[in-house]
Design a protein around this motif. Structure first.
Motif, PDB file in Angstrom:
ATOM      1  N   LEU A  15       6.520  12.480  -0.168  1.00  0.00           N
ATOM      2  CA  LEU A  15       7.599  11.784  -0.868  1.00  0.00           C
ATOM      3  C   LEU A  15       7.568  10.304  -0.493  1.00  0.00           C
ATOM      4  N   VAL A  16       7.371   9.451  -1.501  1.00  0.00           N
ATOM      5  CA  VAL A  16       7.339   8.000  -1.303  1.00  0.00           C
ATOM      6  C   VAL A  16       8.513   7.396  -2.050  1.00  0.00           C
ATOM      7  N   THR A  17       9.407   6.730  -1.344  1.00  0.00           N
ATOM      8  CA  THR A  17      10.587   6.134  -1.969  1.00  0.00           C
ATOM      9  C   THR A  17      10.678   4.660  -1.597  1.00  0.00           C
ATOM     10  N   GLN A  18      10.994   3.849  -2.600  1.00  0.00           N
ATOM     11  CA  GLN A  18      11.165   2.413  -2.388  1.00  0.00           C
ATOM     12  C   GLN A  18      12.662   2.137  -2.333  1.00  0.00           C
ATOM     13  N   GLY A  19      13.246   2.257  -1.140  1.00  0.00           N
ATOM     14  CA  GLY A  19      14.683   2.113  -1.005  1.00  0.00           C
ATOM     15  C   GLY A  19      15.161   0.684  -0.982  1.00  0.00           C
ATOM     16  N   VAL A  47       0.833  -1.199   0.000  1.00  0.00           N
ATOM     17  CA  VAL A  47       0.000   0.000   0.000  1.00  0.00           C
ATOM     18  C   VAL A  47       0.868   1.250   0.000  1.00  0.00           C
ATOM     19  N   SER A  48       1.949   1.238   0.774  1.00  0.00           N
ATOM     20  CA  SER A  48       2.794   2.428   0.876  1.00  0.00           C
ATOM     21  C   SER A  48       3.383   2.816  -0.476  1.00  0.00           C
ATOM     22  N   SER A  49       3.897   1.852  -1.243  1.00  0.00           N
ATOM     23  CA  SER A  49       4.467   2.162  -2.556  1.00  0.00           C
ATOM     24  C   SER A  49       3.397   2.587  -3.549  1.00  0.00           C
ATOM     25  N   SER A  50       2.144   2.180  -3.320  1.00  0.00           N
ATOM     26  CA  SER A  50       1.050   2.560  -4.217  1.00  0.00           C
ATOM     27  C   SER A  50       0.700   4.037  -4.116  1.00  0.00           C
ATOM     28  N   LEU A  51       1.177   4.717  -3.067  1.00  0.00           N
ATOM     29  CA  LEU A  51       0.869   6.134  -2.883  1.00  0.00           C
ATOM     30  C   LEU A  51       1.791   7.045  -3.683  1.00  0.00           C
ATOM     31  N   GLN A  52       2.765   6.480  -4.384  1.00  0.00           N
ATOM     32  CA  GLN A  52       3.709   7.301  -5.135  1.00  0.00           C
ATOM     33  C   GLN A  52       2.977   8.157  -6.175  1.00  0.00           C
ATOM     34  N   GLY A  53       3.255   9.460  -6.134  1.00  0.00           N
ATOM     35  CA  GLY A  53       2.716  10.373  -7.130  1.00  0.00           C
ATOM     36  C   GLY A  53       1.266  10.759  -6.945  1.00  0.00           C
ATOM     37  N   LEU A  54       0.630  10.370  -5.835  1.00  0.00           N
ATOM     38  CA  LEU A  54      -0.791  10.645  -5.653  1.00  0.00           C
ATOM     39  C   LEU A  54      -1.074  11.850  -4.764  1.00  0.00           C
ATOM     40  N   ALA A  55      -0.073  12.364  -4.078  1.00  0.00           N
ATOM     41  CA  ALA A  55      -0.309  13.488  -3.165  1.00  0.00           C
ATOM     42  C   ALA A  55       0.865  14.451  -3.213  1.00  0.00           C
ATOM     43  N   ALA A  56       0.572  15.721  -3.422  1.00  0.00           N
ATOM     44  CA  ALA A  56       1.616  16.744  -3.437  1.00  0.00           C
ATOM     45  C   ALA A  56       2.226  16.900  -2.053  1.00  0.00           C
ATOM     46  N   GLY A  57       3.532  17.066  -1.992  1.00  0.00           N
ATOM     47  CA  GLY A  57       4.216  17.250  -0.724  1.00  0.00           C
ATOM     48  C   GLY A  57       4.449  15.966   0.040  1.00  0.00           C
ATOM     49  N   SER A 103       9.260   4.040   2.085  1.00  0.00           N
ATOM     50  CA  SER A 103       9.404   5.093   3.080  1.00  0.00           C
ATOM     51  C   SER A 103       8.561   6.295   2.660  1.00  0.00           C
ATOM     52  N   ILE A 104       7.781   6.835   3.602  1.00  0.00           N
ATOM     53  CA  ILE A 104       6.909   7.972   3.324  1.00  0.00           C
ATOM     54  C   ILE A 104       7.358   9.156   4.179  1.00  0.00           C
ATOM     55  N   VAL A 105       7.627  10.276   3.529  1.00  0.00           N
ATOM     56  CA  VAL A 105       8.015  11.500   4.216  1.00  0.00           C
ATOM     57  C   VAL A 105       7.068  12.605   3.766  1.00  0.00           C
ATOM     58  N   ILE A 106       6.432  13.287   4.719  1.00  0.00           N
ATOM     59  CA  ILE A 106       5.469  14.351   4.432  1.00  0.00           C
ATOM     60  C   ILE A 106       6.140  15.703   4.652  1.00  0.00           C
ATOM     61  N   ARG A 107       6.247  16.469   3.576  1.00  0.00           N
ATOM     62  CA  ARG A 107       6.838  17.816   3.619  1.00  0.00           C
ATOM     63  C   ARG A 107       8.221  17.843   4.244  1.00  0.00           C
ATOM     64  N   GLY A 108       9.066  16.910   3.865  1.00  0.00           N
ATOM     65  CA  GLY A 108      10.456  16.917   4.293  1.00  0.00           C
ATOM     66  C   GLY A 108      10.658  16.358   5.683  1.00  0.00           C
ATOM     67  N   GLU A 167       9.101   8.991   9.588  1.00  0.00           N
ATOM     68  CA  GLU A 167       7.876   8.310   9.218  1.00  0.00           C
ATOM     69  C   GLU A 167       6.663   8.983   9.870  1.00  0.00           C
ATOM     70  N   PRO A 168       5.562   9.105   9.136  1.00  0.00           N
ATOM     71  CA  PRO A 168       4.345   9.689   9.729  1.00  0.00           C
ATOM     72  C   PRO A 168       3.669   8.710  10.675  1.00  0.00           C
ATOM     73  N   LEU A 169       2.644   9.187  11.341  1.00  0.00           N
ATOM     74  CA  LEU A 169       1.824   8.339  12.209  1.00  0.00           C
ATOM     75  C   LEU A 169       0.729   7.705  11.356  1.00  0.00           C
ATOM     76  N   TYR A 170       0.628   6.377  11.410  1.00  0.00           N
ATOM     77  CA  TYR A 170      -0.382   5.660  10.637  1.00  0.00           C
ATOM     78  C   TYR A 170      -1.547   5.283  11.561  1.00  0.00           C
ATOM     79  N   ILE A 171      -2.759   5.633  11.144  1.00  0.00           N
ATOM     80  CA  ILE A 171      -3.959   5.299  11.898  1.00  0.00           C
ATOM     81  C   ILE A 171      -4.895   4.518  10.970  1.00  0.00           C
TER      82      ILE A 171
END
Length: 464
Positions: free
Chosen positions: A97-101, A85-95, A110-115, A124-128
């Motif tokens: 950053l989704v990287t498959q390291g 699911v995390s890699s599926s978010l690539q390119g879907l939301a501005a700001g 890895s998901i980083v929101i606004r740096g 990493e953000p908080l997942y709910i």
């Protein structure tokens, strides 16, 4: 009243009354009742979607009422995505950053929101997920079970979660049952993965000439000289890699009536990695139920069980001498096997024969995760809602590892076995009161409540 799946409805009205027809994402339409009989209405799409309802933590809001930065991702945007699911978010939301390291089986992006947001708490953000915090990313979530994803990007949007939300919040709501006839869905997807960009390395003859010019007195082993005399060369990258593939099967059943709705989802994911003897498989069962007990009381259940097994290479615990590091560092003059049929063990820069690592290192990580919650929503008076959410999580980890004695001089000569197990328990309770007041064009929402949680992680036990 509400319509059934085909749009049919019944309602008792008087001549002169006004019927208002509304659906989320459509423009409302008022109809003046002039006579008895059948009334058909066609609604138009709201092209600006300003009335779309999104989750914002403890409740929901219309987009037009939001003051914070919230990105909403609907399931149709994930329909053609594959993998986690995390890699599926690539390119879907501005700001965002989704990287498959890491491309190992079962690896999360890895998901980083606004740096980068913090120095020591990671990025990493908080997942709910359905109100319950998820540790360790979204690896256990099935994309076919997702109803919506909301990403809270700024401080005002995520402030209710405190310091845990310093890197942003990703809210995920899973699918619920739909009223009307039962709906059955079955989806199958599969594909392959391959190593596209190999490192360009020297062959055996080039390596021999370079090494001899640097150190003319270097002593070559008899096995290396045998390989050189035959004109051969070992490509260790080819020796430890293969064409990987994945398979994903998903079955879901949903349905309901005016009193209750239910959703059942069963998902199976199997992946064979591009490194030999690496694989990941996961089975998921999800059950969601919502019930309208009476006019002032609603309740619901969310339950999810995940069973997974990861057969992995030794990249995590031994990064300096991992499989791929060894494959690009081992001399091409070294054969895979000696004249005696044993694994070659005369390496200069690596810990062990790369092929021996993938053949003889047996590491299986098994995880069982059970998470569930129950809620009650009470409306004692008009516009006042009292809600209680109570949930918990129980996770079992077990790692079985065996290192064969034939792996090489840097490993235990007679072999080594190790079993490690761990358990985590988590519970939380959230109780809120929400009062909505609307007067003409003015709206006021008051929210108050308290939340409590506790996590207990038992010390890992080891057996050797």
């Amino acid at each position: 009243t509400t319509t059934v799946l085909g749009g049919h409805y019944t309602i008792n009205v008087n001549k002169g009354d006004i019927l208002t027809f509304s659906v989320i994402g459509m423009i409302k339409k008022d109809v003046n009742i002039k006579s008895e009989g059948k009334i058909d209405v066609i609604l138009e799409y709201d092209v600006y979607s300003i009335d779309e309802v999104v989750a914002i933590g403890y409740g929901s809001s219309k987009k037009s009422d939001l003051t914070g930065s919230v990105v909403s991702i609907k399931p149709e945007k994930l329909a053609n995505k594959v993998g986690m699911v995390s890699s599926s978010l690539q390119g879907l939301a501005a700001g965002v950053l989704v990287t498959q390291g890491n491309m190992k089986p079962g690896a999360d992006a890895s998901i980083v929101i606004r740096g980068s947001g913090t120095l020591k708490a990671g990025n990493e953000p908080l997942y709910i997920v359905d109100g319950v915090p998820v540790q360790g990313g979204l690896q256990d979530l099935s994309a076919s079970d997702i109803e919506s994803i909301e990403i809270l990007k700024d401080a005002s949007s995520s402030s209710i979660y405190g310091s845990r939300a310093s890197n942003g919040v990703i809210l995920i709501s899973t699918k619920k049952g739909t009223k009307g006839k039962s709906k059955i869905s079955f989806n199958v997807s599969n594909g392959f993965q391959t190593m596209l960009n190999k490192q360009k390395l020297m062959n055996a003859q080039q390596y021999y000439e370079l090494s001899s010019s640097v150190d003319p007195n270097y002593k070559w082993t008899s096995d290396e000289l045998r390989l050189l005399s035959s004109g051969g060369s070992t490509d260790w990258q080819d020796a430890v890699t293969q064409k990987g593939n994945y398979q994903n099967y998903n079955f879901s059943l949903s349905g309901g009536n005016e009193k209750s709705s239910q959703f059942l989802g069963i998902d199976w994911y199997n992946q064979k990695g591009t490194i030999k003897n690496s694989s990941f498989n996961k089975g998921t069962i999800r059950y969601n139920m919502d019930s309208k007990i009476n006019e002032w009381l609603n309740s619901g259940i969310r339950f999810n069980v995940i069973e997974s097994a990861l057969s992995n290479i030794n990249e995590e615990t031994d990064p300096a001498y991992g499989t791929m590091f060894s494959a690009i560092s081992s001399q091409p003059t070294a054969p895979i096997f000696t004249d005696n049929g044993e694994y070659f063990d005369g390496f200069l820069n690596t810990k062990a024969n790369p092929v021996a690592i993938v053949d003889l290192l047996d590491r299986i990580t098994k995880k069982t995760r059970m998470v569930g919650s129950v809620y009650f929503e009470l409306e004692p008076i008009k516009n006042l809602k009292l809600r209680s959410d109570n949930g918990g999580e129980l996770v079992f980890y077990k790692v079985n590892q065996y290192e064969d004695g034939r792996m090489g001089q840097h490993y235990t000569k007679d072999g080594h076995a190790n079993i490690m197990s761990n358990k985590k328990r988590y519970w939380q309770t959230e109780n809120t009161a929400t009062y909505n007041l609307k007067h003409l064009e003015h709206k006021l929402t008051i929210l108050g409540g308290f939340s409590a949680s506790r996590m207990r992680r038992l010390q890992p036990t080891r057996k050797v």
